[in-house]
Design an enzyme around this catalytic site. Sequence first.
Site, PDB file in Angstrom:
ATOM      1  N   GLU A  23      -4.718  10.262   3.892  1.00 44.63           N
ATOM      2  CA  GLU A  23      -5.033  11.209   4.959  1.00 44.63           C
ATOM      3  C   GLU A  23      -3.970  12.288   5.111  1.00 44.63           C
ATOM      4  O   GLU A  23      -2.808  12.086   4.780  1.00 44.63           O
ATOM      5  CB  GLU A  23      -5.187  10.487   6.302  1.00 44.63           C
ATOM      6  CG  GLU A  23      -3.923  10.034   6.997  1.00 44.63           C
ATOM      7  CD  GLU A  23      -3.323   8.756   6.444  1.00 44.63           C
ATOM      8  OE1 GLU A  23      -2.238   8.860   5.802  1.00 44.63           O
ATOM      9  OE2 GLU A  23      -3.891   7.658   6.620  1.00 44.63           O
TER      10      GLU A  23
ATOM     11  N   LEU B  66      -8.232   4.213  11.286  1.00 42.96           N
ATOM     12  CA  LEU B  66      -8.757   3.017  11.946  1.00 42.96           C
ATOM     13  C   LEU B  66      -7.975   2.703  13.221  1.00 42.96           C
ATOM     14  O   LEU B  66      -8.549   2.352  14.257  1.00 42.96           O
ATOM     15  CB  LEU B  66      -8.702   1.821  10.987  1.00 42.96           C
ATOM     16  CG  LEU B  66      -9.418   0.550  11.424  1.00 42.96           C
ATOM     17  CD1 LEU B  66     -10.919   0.762  11.514  1.00 42.96           C
ATOM     18  CD2 LEU B  66      -9.123  -0.595  10.474  1.00 42.96           C
TER      19      LEU B  66
ATOM     20  N   ASP C  23       0.820  -1.210   0.000  1.00 40.51           N
ATOM     21  CA  ASP C  23       0.000   0.000   0.000  1.00 40.51           C
ATOM     22  C   ASP C  23       0.855   1.261   0.000  1.00 40.51           C
ATOM     23  O   ASP C  23       0.499   2.263  -0.619  1.00 40.51           O
ATOM     24  CB  ASP C  23      -0.937   0.001   1.215  1.00 40.51           C
ATOM     25  CG  ASP C  23      -2.116  -0.941   1.011  1.00 40.51           C
ATOM     26  OD1 ASP C  23      -2.250  -1.514  -0.084  1.00 40.51           O
ATOM     27  OD2 ASP C  23      -2.902  -1.091   1.962  1.00 40.51           O
ATOM     28  N   GLY C  24       1.996   1.220   0.696  1.00 41.29           N
ATOM     29  CA  GLY C  24       2.872   2.385   0.720  1.00 41.29           C
ATOM     30  C   GLY C  24       3.383   2.715  -0.681  1.00 41.29           C
ATOM     31  O   GLY C  24       3.408   3.884  -1.093  1.00 41.29           O
TER      32      GLY C  24
ATOM     33  N   ALA D 158      -6.704   2.864   7.172  1.00 44.28           N
ATOM     34  CA  ALA D 158      -5.282   3.026   7.490  1.00 44.28           C
ATOM     35  C   ALA D 158      -5.150   3.653   8.889  1.00 44.28           C
ATOM     36  O   ALA D 158      -5.675   3.099   9.851  1.00 44.28           O
ATOM     37  CB  ALA D 158      -4.616   3.860   6.401  1.00 44.28           C
ATOM     38  N   TYR D 159      -4.503   4.786   8.989  1.00 40.56           N
ATOM     39  CA  TYR D 159      -4.182   5.354  10.299  1.00 40.56           C
ATOM     40  C   TYR D 159      -5.445   5.688  11.094  1.00 40.56           C
ATOM     41  O   TYR D 159      -5.498   5.483  12.321  1.00 40.56           O
ATOM     42  CB  TYR D 159      -3.322   6.601  10.091  1.00 40.56           C
ATOM     43  CG  TYR D 159      -2.606   7.113  11.314  1.00 40.56           C
ATOM     44  CD1 TYR D 159      -2.482   6.368  12.475  1.00 40.56           C
ATOM     45  CD2 TYR D 159      -2.019   8.380  11.306  1.00 40.56           C
ATOM     46  CE1 TYR D 159      -1.813   6.851  13.580  1.00 40.56           C
ATOM     47  CE2 TYR D 159      -1.347   8.869  12.395  1.00 40.56           C
ATOM     48  CZ  TYR D 159      -1.252   8.111  13.543  1.00 40.56           C
ATOM     49  OH  TYR D 159      -0.587   8.590  14.636  1.00 40.56           O
TER      50      TYR D 159
ATOM     51  N   ASP E 251      -2.964  14.269  20.965  1.00 39.61           N
ATOM     52  CA  ASP E 251      -1.678  14.046  20.302  1.00 39.61           C
ATOM     53  C   ASP E 251      -1.715  14.537  18.857  1.00 39.61           C
ATOM     54  O   ASP E 251      -0.698  14.967  18.309  1.00 39.61           O
ATOM     55  CB  ASP E 251      -1.355  12.542  20.265  1.00 39.61           C
ATOM     56  CG  ASP E 251      -0.688  12.055  21.540  1.00 39.61           C
ATOM     57  OD1 ASP E 251      -0.598  12.831  22.507  1.00 39.61           O
ATOM     58  OD2 ASP E 251      -0.259  10.889  21.559  1.00 39.61           O
TER      59      ASP E 251
END
Lengths: 290, 290, 290, 290
Positions: free
Chosen positions: C148, C192, C74-75, C189-190, C177
């Site tokens: 994102e 989730l 995916d990256g 991704a992030y 944060d």
Amino acid sequence: MIYGITGNTQKEQLWKPVGELIRWMARQGLEVRLHPDVARGLVARGLLSDDEAAALTAHDLAAEVDLLLSFGGDGTLLQSAHLAGRRGTPVLGVNIGRMGFLADVEVEQVREAIRTIEAGDYHLEARMVLEAELEDGPVPELPWALNEFVIDRSGLAGLITIDVTVDGVSLTRYWADGLIFSTPTGSTAYSLSAGGPIVSPECEVVILTPIAPHTLTLRPIVLPASVEIEARVYTGGQPYVLAADGRSQLIHREGQRITIRRAEHTVNLVKLPGQHYFQTLRSKLMWGVR
Amino acid sequence: MIYGITGNTQKEQLWKPVGELIRWMARQGLEVRLHPDVARGLVARGLLSDDEAAALTAHDLAAEVDLLLSFGGDGTLLQSAHLAGRRGTPVLGVNIGRMGFLADVEVEQVREAIRTIEAGDYHLEARMVLEAELEDGPVPELPWALNEFVIDRSGLAGLITIDVTVDGVSLTRYWADGLIFSTPTGSTAYSLSAGGPIVSPECEVVILTPIAPHTLTLRPIVLPASVEIEARVYTGGQPYVLAADGRSQLIHREGQRITIRRAEHTVNLVKLPGQHYFQTLRSKLMWGVR
Amino acid sequence: MIYGITGNTQKEQLWKPVGELIRWMARQGLEVRLHPDVARGLVARGLLSDDEAAALTAHDLAAEVDLLLSFGGDGTLLQSAHLAGRRGTPVLGVNIGRMGFLADVEVEQVREAIRTIEAGDYHLEARMVLEAELEDGPVPELPWALNEFVIDRSGLAGLITIDVTVDGVSLTRYWADGLIFSTPTGSTAYSLSAGGPIVSPECEVVILTPIAPHTLTLRPIVLPASVEIEARVYTGGQPYVLAADGRSQLIHREGQRITIRRAEHTVNLVKLPGQHYFQTLRSKLMWGVR
Amino acid sequence: MIYGITGNTQKEQLWKPVGELIRWMARQGLEVRLHPDVARGLVARGLLSDDEAAALTAHDLAAEVDLLLSFGGDGTLLQSAHLAGRRGTPVLGVNIGRMGFLADVEVEQVREAIRTIEAGDYHLEARMVLEAELEDGPVPELPWALNEFVIDRSGLAGLITIDVTVDGVSLTRYWADGLIFSTPTGSTAYSLSAGGPIVSPECEVVILTPIAPHTLTLRPIVLPASVEIEARVYTGGQPYVLAADGRSQLIHREGQRITIRRAEHTVNLVKLPGQHYFQTLRSKLMWGVR
């Protein structure tokens, strides 16, 4: 060591291994007693003669044996634990089907497990138990729980209000579908589904996990096992559910005190070398598996 | 009883109440010592003469007093606790600003609190503390934590891998932004933000809460306080962060062992009658407020 | 149809299949162009001659081809999407390694996939993209994101404050944060990991998911894709991180406006018959697997 | 413009403001019709004469008026919306009691609200609605929902299994207490309690949120509003609950198809200037409040 055999008689895969195990144990000179339902089922399937059944069937299984073999899954083990009762007879969960948290010996490994036990190479894990009492009297169905007590709205009712005090101090008011009072053992069961933490069994704590709380700030809370918890449920006239280890009953008088505290007895699980809680977490919950 | 005064010297609302308190304590014949920064700030604002400052300033505050008054919020109280250090000097948090979990006496009530303490009407809560050690040597910044240790990716790096063993047994591999090792005291701080449970301070446990774990199944886990935890962090060549009670440092050697265990000392919080943890939960977290 | 080949040149398992594919495509009379890094790597491994490399290497790959084959995970596909850029060149993700959400053709199936494409038996999924702009000027690193944008504290700093307005109306103040602005594609991704919902790619929405919010009530929120979002970050003097699809940069001026909105272009993913999003959810997230 | 008045006749604080409003509207020359229960209640309390009641009582309120004033909370507004039915009569929620998401005009402001409406200074928000159908026939109680449909185990039963397909493609198998099918409007109601995201009302989506799922990986999922969802429930012989906007009914035949899709009609909420969804989030959920 006298072994008792109980199990989930609904599962067809119970019978063959149990029948074979009884023959094998006889050959090994190991003493065995059977739960009446297990004996009946074996006879019905031609795996045991009437005479053998008469000789082996126990009247009060947990009282007559030194160790209970519970064939089934986690649900069966909870029933076996309640069969052992306050007497504390050790229980070994023999898993048939999906791997369980509590029933963690596979059925193929049961002879090896018995050999290991005969060699003395096992230990008992004393699992903490909760007990509950109603203001109106004892909880009729199950007065204590190895996994959890649950206060729950009945299916057709709306949200319920649960006022909780801990050692006489007001904790909070829950407005939710329900509230789970879980032991560490129960932390990987219903409490986990409702968002509670995993709590390793040695921790001396009780976990309060709300089910679908209407208030966003109501997170699960972990309390010392020594506390006495009182809950009062308000439903606006509907009955509500009190469940212990999955066995439910309707409570009709709202507002009455429900007291929950640690029981004096424990459930004693037989643990063999090489069985580890963290390993079970990984294999059962796919915890941390990618 | 000799009282020591320390506080958050960044907050302008510190000075007036502290100046007045010192006068009042003198009139009551109560002995007081000041943290050098507090003394300097009072002199700079004309609230203390140079002579008074010379007489009251402590060289080693925690060693010279019987009880530390910490003026500020929870962050200041963490600093005061570290000032008290392994010596265990009792600390009373006096809150200026938003109500805190740890600093739970309001500044307006400080005289009444001191009268109550003089009357002996208080108790100490011994709060459990974690300590950490690197394979490469002691943790330079803060070797122990009242709230939590945090392993965290540094801002520009990606996910990190954290392998954790507990008492020598593999727990799991975390693939996450970070991992929090929290005491019960810290359970209402960073761990709660990351989805951890609230744990009441008497519980003898440590909580491992992952930060944004890539794996959906990685829930917070609660372990007995007696365990020894080892963590090894893999980042693909980036430094990572180890923070104790909010003070951060970069760790450059990846893969080295980080050992975390319960420290032998405790932080001793002064608690007065009528202060209750559950009440603080409700007022601070709006826990259960609708 | 001219095919372009790009991929993760860090992975040794890239080279052999790509080398073989080029030969096979030549035999099939299919036109192919190579990313310069891919061409160089093939030559270095003796899988391509210098002359072949000279003939096949593209100067501006996305401009010269009709479809990009992205070999990696995916990256890598995110990088290929950014290579395709606003031009919208269709991208097919060919997975080497763990199964991905975006790279969902296995490397063994790439020839069959190309045959299917040549037969016209595919469709394009136009995936929505977000773009960001700083008050100080364009975002230097990556001005748009398929997954994102993330505003994040840098590793050594504490909590940050993020004020968000939506179409000029104040949404809320985040104290956390960080904050994730996710597309539906990025929802697995992030976002989730930080507790956001799964959002199927056809939904025309943007998801705001806070990372470790200090406030318990701050749940993820889903907004229509048509909104214009403004965020201002306050850190107390520290730089903070703005990341797009995992590429991070430090922002030094706090309080400046960051504008995030739907971009005009889309990323066009090639989808073949039999590939289904829900199937990927189940196999990749073990979503619903017991 | 003819106004209809309906409301929560269980609440004593309903009567005085409604009685006064009717007088005031008469003086303003504004036409009003009353729900029979409201008329009866006013007469019983001496706030309306029999003759007035006879003149103002509607036979079919939603058909006879241009706008419904719904006095109560969110529960009452749901009932008023169902009273308006597929006809789409606009509804203005007038709040008595705690502030609601849907009933967002305070009772003190109702005259001002009516003046604003008379001046034409309002707009309608067409809120998406879901409808459900059983394989065995229409859903008897409530065939459509403004907030949500819920499939739920009944109180004494155990976990239920719910197989879900979306546009004919298998989504997943839920093993849970229940499953919520929520509109954006319902996202701040039961779905939020069960861990679902907040979804702003303009989003064209439906949200599936499991209740206490046994599987840790089963996160809420957001789907386009255009999908057709089929669910089949398996309980092992127990009846289960299907609820629409909080009204529950028992379903006895397990395994039958339940079809859920967007309805053709909408519920049309009257919105006045200065009312904003994000403001309601903050005041009602304490969303982002510290």
